[in-house]
Motif scaffolding. Sequence first.
Motif, PDB file in Angstrom:
ATOM      1  N   PHE A   3    -129.575   0.541-108.031  1.00 28.50           N
ATOM      2  CA  PHE A   3    -130.070  -0.371-106.986  1.00 28.50           C
ATOM      3  C   PHE A   3    -131.150  -1.275-107.571  1.00 28.50           C
ATOM      4  N   VAL A   4    -132.101  -0.704-108.319  1.00 28.68           N
ATOM      5  CA  VAL A   4    -133.181  -1.475-108.926  1.00 28.68           C
ATOM      6  C   VAL A   4    -132.635  -2.485-109.921  1.00 28.68           C
ATOM      7  N   ALA A   5    -131.653  -2.036-110.745  1.00 30.68           N
ATOM      8  CA  ALA A   5    -131.080  -2.926-111.758  1.00 30.68           C
ATOM      9  C   ALA A   5    -130.372  -4.120-111.126  1.00 30.68           C
ATOM     10  N   VAL A   6    -129.698  -3.896-110.001  1.00 32.41           N
ATOM     11  CA  VAL A   6    -128.941  -4.968-109.357  1.00 32.41           C
ATOM     12  C   VAL A   6    -129.842  -5.914-108.576  1.00 32.41           C
ATOM     13  N   THR A   7    -130.815  -5.341-107.859  1.00 36.95           N
ATOM     14  CA  THR A   7    -131.596  -6.144-106.913  1.00 36.95           C
ATOM     15  C   THR A   7    -132.955  -6.592-107.434  1.00 36.95           C
ATOM     16  N   GLY A   8    -133.485  -5.866-108.420  1.00 34.05           N
ATOM     17  CA  GLY A   8    -134.841  -6.156-108.875  1.00 34.05           C
ATOM     18  C   GLY A   8    -135.904  -5.599-107.943  1.00 34.05           C
ATOM     19  N   ALA A   9    -135.488  -4.780-106.984  1.00 28.16           N
ATOM     20  CA  ALA A   9    -136.435  -4.175-106.050  1.00 28.16           C
ATOM     21  C   ALA A   9    -137.212  -3.057-106.732  1.00 28.16           C
ATOM     22  N   LYS A  13    -135.264   3.555-102.808  1.00 26.32           N
ATOM     23  CA  LYS A  13    -135.127   4.858-102.153  1.00 26.32           C
ATOM     24  C   LYS A  13    -135.081   4.701-100.636  1.00 26.32           C
ATOM     25  N   ARG A  14    -135.904   3.798-100.119  1.00 29.67           N
ATOM     26  CA  ARG A  14    -135.953   3.592 -98.662  1.00 29.67           C
ATOM     27  C   ARG A  14    -134.605   3.089 -98.140  1.00 29.67           C
ATOM     28  N   PHE A  15    -134.007   2.118 -98.822  1.00 26.29           N
ATOM     29  CA  PHE A  15    -132.725   1.576 -98.373  1.00 26.29           C
ATOM     30  C   PHE A  15    -131.604   2.600 -98.540  1.00 26.29           C
ATOM     31  N   LEU A  16    -131.634   3.353 -99.624  1.00 23.78           N
ATOM     32  CA  LEU A  16    -130.579   4.340 -99.858  1.00 23.78           C
ATOM     33  C   LEU A  16    -130.655   5.489 -98.860  1.00 23.78           C
ATOM     34  N   GLU A  17    -131.861   5.909 -98.526  1.00 24.24           N
ATOM     35  CA  GLU A  17    -131.995   6.986 -97.538  1.00 24.24           C
ATOM     36  C   GLU A  17    -131.522   6.522 -96.158  1.00 24.24           C
ATOM     37  N   TYR A  40    -129.232   3.897 -95.560  1.00 26.90           N
ATOM     38  CA  TYR A  40    -127.835   3.454 -95.501  1.00 26.90           C
ATOM     39  C   TYR A  40    -126.863   4.360 -96.263  1.00 26.90           C
ATOM     40  N   LYS A  41    -127.398   5.342 -97.011  1.00 26.84           N
ATOM     41  CA  LYS A  41    -126.616   6.393 -97.677  1.00 26.84           C
ATOM     42  C   LYS A  41    -125.782   5.882 -98.851  1.00 26.84           C
ATOM     43  N   ARG A  42    -124.891   4.924 -98.612  1.00 24.84           N
ATOM     44  CA  ARG A  42    -124.018   4.421 -99.678  1.00 24.84           C
ATOM     45  C   ARG A  42    -124.698   3.301-100.450  1.00 24.84           C
ATOM     46  N   LEU A  43    -124.486   3.299-101.782  1.00 27.14           N
ATOM     47  CA  LEU A  43    -125.130   2.302-102.633  1.00 27.14           C
ATOM     48  C   LEU A  43    -124.738   0.880-102.260  1.00 27.14           C
ATOM     49  N   ASP A  44    -123.426   0.641-102.080  1.00 32.35           N
ATOM     50  CA  ASP A  44    -122.984  -0.724-101.789  1.00 32.35           C
ATOM     51  C   ASP A  44    -123.512  -1.207-100.449  1.00 32.35           C
ATOM     52  N   VAL A  45    -123.546  -0.321 -99.462  1.00 32.60           N
ATOM     53  CA  VAL A  45    -124.057  -0.704 -98.142  1.00 32.60           C
ATOM     54  C   VAL A  45    -125.554  -0.980 -98.209  1.00 32.60           C
ATOM     55  N   ALA A  46    -126.263  -0.157 -98.971  1.00 28.49           N
ATOM     56  CA  ALA A  46    -127.715  -0.331 -99.099  1.00 28.49           C
ATOM     57  C   ALA A  46    -128.047  -1.659 -99.777  1.00 28.49           C
ATOM     58  N   ILE A  47    -127.275  -2.017-100.812  1.00 26.63           N
ATOM     59  CA  ILE A  47    -127.510  -3.286-101.514  1.00 26.63           C
ATOM     60  C   ILE A  47    -127.238  -4.463-100.589  1.00 26.63           C
ATOM     61  N   ASP A  48    -126.150  -4.392 -99.831  1.00 24.85           N
ATOM     62  CA  ASP A  48    -125.838  -5.467 -98.875  1.00 24.85           C
ATOM     63  C   ASP A  48    -126.954  -5.610 -97.841  1.00 24.85           C
ATOM     64  N   ALA A  49    -127.474  -4.478 -97.369  1.00 20.35           N
ATOM     65  CA  ALA A  49    -128.543  -4.510 -96.378  1.00 20.35           C
ATOM     66  C   ALA A  49    -129.813  -5.110 -96.965  1.00 20.35           C
ATOM     67  N   PHE A  50    -130.080  -4.806 -98.227  1.00 29.43           N
ATOM     68  CA  PHE A  50    -131.255  -5.363 -98.894  1.00 29.43           C
ATOM     69  C   PHE A  50    -131.182  -6.887 -98.956  1.00 29.43           C
ATOM     70  N   TYR A  51    -130.021  -7.404 -99.382  1.00 28.06           N
ATOM     71  CA  TYR A  51    -129.870  -8.858 -99.485  1.00 28.06           C
ATOM     72  C   TYR A  51    -129.856  -9.533 -98.116  1.00 28.06           C
ATOM     73  N   GLY A  52    -129.578  -8.742 -97.082  1.00 29.36           N
ATOM     74  CA  GLY A  52    -129.600  -9.292 -95.740  1.00 29.36           C
ATOM     75  C   GLY A  52    -130.958  -9.216 -95.077  1.00 29.36           C
ATOM     76  N   ASP A  53    -131.935  -8.633 -95.789  1.00 29.06           N
ATOM     77  CA  ASP A  53    -133.289  -8.477 -95.250  1.00 29.06           C
ATOM     78  C   ASP A  53    -134.208  -9.461 -95.968  1.00 29.06           C
ATOM     79  N   PRO A  54    -134.565 -10.587 -95.355  1.00 30.44           N
ATOM     80  CA  PRO A  54    -135.366 -11.611 -96.037  1.00 30.44           C
ATOM     81  C   PRO A  54    -136.739 -11.116 -96.472  1.00 30.44           C
TER      82      PRO A  54
END
Length: 270
Positions: free
Chosen positions: A8-14, A20-24, A26-40
Amino acid sequence: MNANIDQFVAVTGASARDAKRFLEKYKRLDVAIDAFYGDPNALASAQRSGVSTTKITQLFDQYKDPLSGDDMIAVDGTIRLCADLGSDPADVVWLAVAYELKSPSMGAWSRKGWVDGLKRLNCDSISALQNVLVQLRQKLSQDPEYYTQVYNYTFEFSRQPGQRSLGLDDAQGFWALLIPHGLQGGALAHVQRDDDVDMTGEEGWKEEHTQWWLDFLNERGGKGISKDTWQMFLEFVRSIDSKFEKYDAEAAWPSTIDDFVEYAKARQAS
């Protein structure tokens, strides 16, 4: 979880904390990454906190051995780094740093491991690294999975070149650091077996048992600790009861642990 956080860190730079907060949530990595990019707000925070590869490289060059032909930070550079951080080189947290930065040997750091590791930790300055040390020390104490990863890596990076086993003195020194730290924070909390009749109130490995283990090894002698013994000892510490009564001598434990159980029982009875 740790592998997903790293990805997640490597892809998003978060930061690892945001990962950890997004993964806990949204559970799934792909869903968590999508949610991150959707959160301005999260995206803006990551952009503000982005680390500088240039600064990380400059930090490496600051401690690199100038007289060596190898592109490495050697022991002398590590001692200077610890002094600048106000950190004891013998602090257990440096075993976690060694794991994070993929140290090739004790007190040494490669450029690639340094840059990749500090980017993953969102760290590009001495002050940021000081904060990371606090976080890693806590994580090593409290997170059983992370503790196991650091524990196993310690054996790999601390062996002498060409040796399959870890020197006895080195192994004892690492156990004296790692075992109390894991007991203190819960990373080495007792794990009861499913076939235990009474699953409530059972005590596990105690602090004094670590000294017993070290005393036993001194009395037994020998030159080194095998990888099998090193790894199985961790499982043993987590699973054994405080009176050593539920030890299964027929299981595939290393003979060193078999002998220690007899030693511990005799010591308890004396």
